[in-house]
Design a protein around this motif. Structure first.
Motif, PDB file in Angstrom:
ATOM      1  N   ARG A 101       0.826  -1.208   0.000  1.00 34.47           N
ATOM      2  CA  ARG A 101       0.000   0.000   0.000  1.00 34.47           C
ATOM      3  C   ARG A 101       0.860   1.258   0.000  1.00 34.47           C
ATOM      4  NH1 ARG A 101      -5.597   0.783   1.859  1.00 34.47           N
ATOM      5  NH2 ARG A 101      -5.840   3.010   2.229  1.00 34.47           N
ATOM      6  N   VAL A 102       1.918   1.246   0.799  1.00 39.31           N
ATOM      7  CA  VAL A 102       2.820   2.404   0.847  1.00 39.31           C
ATOM      8  C   VAL A 102       3.514   2.600  -0.501  1.00 39.31           C
ATOM      9  CG1 VAL A 102       4.973   3.254   1.877  1.00 39.31           C
ATOM     10  CG2 VAL A 102       3.158   2.356   3.335  1.00 39.31           C
ATOM     11  N   VAL A 146       4.137   5.549  -5.609  1.00 41.26           N
ATOM     12  CA  VAL A 146       4.195   5.558  -7.073  1.00 41.26           C
ATOM     13  C   VAL A 146       3.099   6.452  -7.641  1.00 41.26           C
ATOM     14  CG1 VAL A 146       3.883   4.126  -9.126  1.00 41.26           C
ATOM     15  CG2 VAL A 146       5.350   3.341  -7.276  1.00 41.26           C
ATOM     16  N   ASP A 147       1.888   6.386  -7.061  1.00 37.27           N
ATOM     17  CA  ASP A 147       0.809   7.273  -7.506  1.00 37.27           C
ATOM     18  C   ASP A 147       1.179   8.735  -7.294  1.00 37.27           C
ATOM     19  OD1 ASP A 147      -0.877   5.340  -8.428  1.00 37.27           O
ATOM     20  OD2 ASP A 147      -2.186   5.326  -6.672  1.00 37.27           O
ATOM     21  N   LYS A 180       2.864  13.824  -9.607  1.00 37.62           N
ATOM     22  CA  LYS A 180       3.740  14.996  -9.504  1.00 37.62           C
ATOM     23  C   LYS A 180       4.502  15.244 -10.805  1.00 37.62           C
ATOM     24  CE  LYS A 180       7.284  17.015  -6.605  1.00 37.62           C
ATOM     25  NZ  LYS A 180       8.083  16.874  -5.397  1.00 37.62           N
ATOM     26  N   PHE A 181       4.932  14.184 -11.445  1.00 33.91           N
ATOM     27  CA  PHE A 181       5.778  14.322 -12.619  1.00 33.91           C
ATOM     28  C   PHE A 181       5.054  14.112 -13.945  1.00 33.91           C
ATOM     29  CE2 PHE A 181       8.942  13.129  -9.325  1.00 33.91           C
ATOM     30  CZ  PHE A 181       9.642  14.320  -9.343  1.00 33.91           C
ATOM     31  N   PRO A 210      -5.544   9.652  -9.070  1.00 36.72           N
ATOM     32  CA  PRO A 210      -5.556   8.200  -8.910  1.00 36.72           C
ATOM     33  C   PRO A 210      -6.863   7.727  -8.282  1.00 36.72           C
ATOM     34  CG  PRO A 210      -3.499   9.131  -8.107  1.00 36.72           C
ATOM     35  CD  PRO A 210      -4.404  10.270  -8.423  1.00 36.72           C
ATOM     36  N   VAL A 211      -7.194   6.488  -8.469  1.00 34.27           N
ATOM     37  CA  VAL A 211      -8.442   5.924  -7.965  1.00 34.27           C
ATOM     38  C   VAL A 211      -8.522   6.120  -6.457  1.00 34.27           C
ATOM     39  CG1 VAL A 211      -9.760   3.799  -7.704  1.00 34.27           C
ATOM     40  CG2 VAL A 211      -8.489   4.221  -9.798  1.00 34.27           C
ATOM     41  N   GLY A 212      -9.672   6.612  -6.006  1.00 31.71           N
ATOM     42  CA  GLY A 212      -9.886   6.784  -4.582  1.00 31.71           C
ATOM     43  C   GLY A 212      -9.319   8.067  -4.014  1.00 31.71           C
TER      44      GLY A 212
END
Length: 77
Positions: free
Chosen positions: A41-42, A47-48, A53-54, A63-65
């Motif tokens: 999860r972390v 990554v999301d 950001k980039f 991202p989802v959620g």
């Protein structure tokens, strides 16, 4: 300090290997499954976050959620 940690780990290891095999498996799964889920999860959130950001696309969907209150991608109630 390090010696105390080594002694504690040796005691836990000795206790674990003396258990019967089904209890060993159950205990390891009870510890490793939540731990691996948390690490995944972390990593997913990191990554999301880096991707958001980039990104070169302006106005890209979050991202989802992560779109606020709705929990659905880009749709409001």
């Amino acid at each position: 300090m390090l010696e105390l940690l080594v002694e504690w780990y040796d005691g836990v290891e000795l206790w674990l290997v003396q258990l019967v095999y089904p209890l060993q498996v159950a205990l390891v799964l009870a510890v490793l499954v939540p731990l691996c889920w948390g690490v995944a999860r972390v990593v997913d959130r990191a990554v999301d976050g880096l991707g958001a950001k980039f990104t070169r696309v302006r106005g890209a969907e979050p991202p989802v959620g992560r779109d606020g209150e709705t929990g659905r991608r880009g749709k409001t109630a």
